[in-house]
Design an enzyme around this catalytic site. Structure first.
Site, PDB file in Angstrom:
ATOM      1  CD  GLU A  37       0.926  11.960   0.909  1.00 57.27           C
ATOM      2  OE1 GLU A  37       1.631  10.982   0.547  1.00 57.27           O
ATOM      3  OE2 GLU A  37       0.330  12.698   0.117  1.00 57.27           O
ATOM      4  CD  GLU A  77       4.521  13.135  -2.748  1.00 57.12           C
ATOM      5  OE1 GLU A  77       4.516  12.437  -3.772  1.00 57.12           O
ATOM      6  OE2 GLU A  77       4.598  12.651  -1.608  1.00 57.12           O
TER       7      GLU A  77
END
Ligand code: FCB
Length: 451
Positions: free
Chosen positions: A352, A173
């Site tokens: 995720e 991320e």
């Protein structure tokens, strides 16, 4: 529990070799801070008010000291793979120089322990715990030198573990690192400058490119990068909100996907940033856009863009998780289909997906039915994307166990396994039993199909 209720209805399109896993990250679970260097998150946790419950990652879930039992726990779920991250300051105390033998030894034990239990190791090299020494020496990611240090660390790690790692993700991320860390100041290192954030995002991607080269030189493992992405919807059907949605989509989704696949940042976003656009060196674009085997997609919710009052999921009456994030599984199908259509890039892995709920441990049990429903509906959303022709090859639940949820501290629980932070006892929740039953049924089906 009635067994028939357990099956997610209609998971018919996921391929037989689909990879099922659970995910964690180093800072959030490892503890054993005395056996690693300091990271920017250690320093950020000491800043008054930065972490909701004033906590830190010094002990976390004490995973380093409970490794064998945690590996047995992962194996008990029946997953194919485990996604974990390597703590850079456990390998290089100050982010450069000779590696620490205790740190290398810990990940050797983790990886070998997974393989001995038949679980594929998926390693992420950077899940936010930058060595503090690099923040001090080079200004962290806004400084280009940090990207070179990252490549050196990736070289060390892939030399040592590359023979046993199935899949390397370079970064987790980068948008969160850049924007929450350097523009909004709510994550480490807690800075507030858009120009620094955008420079950090560029250097993160340069680091990704250099690390990819280093890994490829050392081993056969697949290489990819993990991005947090969401569909961005205009709140109202006005030109202003539609324009805002286009720019927000540009900043969060297209910035990274275009840099990685097209080899340039989106022109509308560069124009929007003006003087805050990052400095680039000749050759950077090719470095950043070299081919990777997969894009990891972290999906939790959708976003709304508004030029007026910001949208609040709670105020709108939408179903939300304990983070206040809207529960919107359709967004995962929309996102996966869009990534497939717009970039036709490498295959996708949901690296995720999961939810925080205010779980209660009652008589030794956690009945987290809302999490079961969250996971079931999101898996169905992945299945629907596959039905529509998207190449998604795996799904990882965030998270294996409750852990340090960054600025929320230990107050938000994402685990399918409950952690009692006084005793560190692990208790599988109803959702963990649901995952293992699902995987048991899948294994039985595979056997039946094979015979
Ligand atoms: C993601 C992070 C992960 C976890 C989840 C809830 O942004 O990658 O570490 O905190 O959110």
């Amino acid at each position: 529990m009635d067994r028939d209720q357990l099956i997610v209805p209609g998971l018919r399109h996921l391929p037989a070799n689909f990879i099922w896993g659970v995910a964690t990250s180093a800072f959030q679970i490892e503890g054993a801070a005395d056996r690693r260097g300091e990271s920017i998150w250690d320093v950020f946790c000491r800043r008054p008010g930065a972490i909701a419950d004033g906590s830190d990652g010094l002990t976390a879930c004490a995973h380093v000291d409970r490794l064998d039992a945690d590996l047995d726990l992962i194996a008990s779920l029946g997953v194919d793979a485990y996604r974990f991250s390597i703590a850079w300051p456990r390998i290089q105390t100050e982010g450069s120089g000779a590696p620490r033998s205790d740190g290398l030894g810990f990940y050797d034990r983790l990886i070998d322990g997974l393989l001995a239990r038949g679980i594929q190791p998926y390693a992420t090299l950077y899940h936010w715990d930058l060595p503090q020494a690099l923040q001090l020496r080079f200004g962290g990611w806004p400084g280009r030198e940090t990207a070179y240090r990252f490549a050196d660390y990736a070289d060390t790690v892939s030399r040592r573990f590359g023979d046993r790692i199935v899949s390397f993700a370079t970064l987790n991320e980068p948008w969160v690192v850049a924007v929450l860390g350097h523009e909004q100041g709510i994550f480490a290192p807690g800075l507030r400058s858009r120009a620094m954030a955008m420079q950090a995002s560029h250097h993160l991607l340069v680091g990704h490119g250099l690390a990819t080269q280093a890994i490829r030189a050392n081993c056969q493992a697949e290489v990819g990068i993990v991005l947090n992405m969401s569909p961005i919807h205009p709140l109202t059907d006005t030109d202003a909100d539609r324009a805002k949605a286009a720019i927000d989509d540009g900043l969060i989704n297209r910035w990274y996907m275009d840099a990685l696949h097209v080899g340039q940042y989106p022109a509308d976003v560069l124009a929007h940033l003006g003087a805050d656009a990052p400095q680039q060196l000749p050759g950077d674009a090719a470095l950043v856009s070299q081919p990777v085997e997969f894009i990891g997609v972290n999906y939790y919710t959708r976003s709304f863009a508004s030029t007026g009052e910001p949208w609040s999921a709670q105020a709108s009456g939408a179903a939300v998780t304990d983070m206040g994030w809207e529960i919107y599984p359709e967004g995962l199908t929309e996102l996966l289909v869009r990534l497939h259509q717009d970039w036709k890039g490498p295959r996708l892995i949901v690296t995720e997906n999961g939810a925080a709920f205010a779980d209660q441990l009652v008589d030794g049990e956690v009945d987290d039915q809302p999490r079961v429903e969250y996971l079931a509906t999101h898996l169905a959303a992945v299945d629907e994307a596959v039905r529509r022709g998207v190449n998604v090859t795996g799904y990882f639940v965030w998270s294996l166990m409750d852990n340090f949820e960054w600025a929320s501290g230990y107050r938000k629980r994402f685990g399918i396994v409950h952690v009692d932070y006084d005793t560190l006892k692990r208790t599988p929740k109803r959702s963990a039993r649901w995952v293992s039953e699902l995987l048991r049924q899948r294994a039985a089906q595979r056997l039946a199909n094979a015979s």
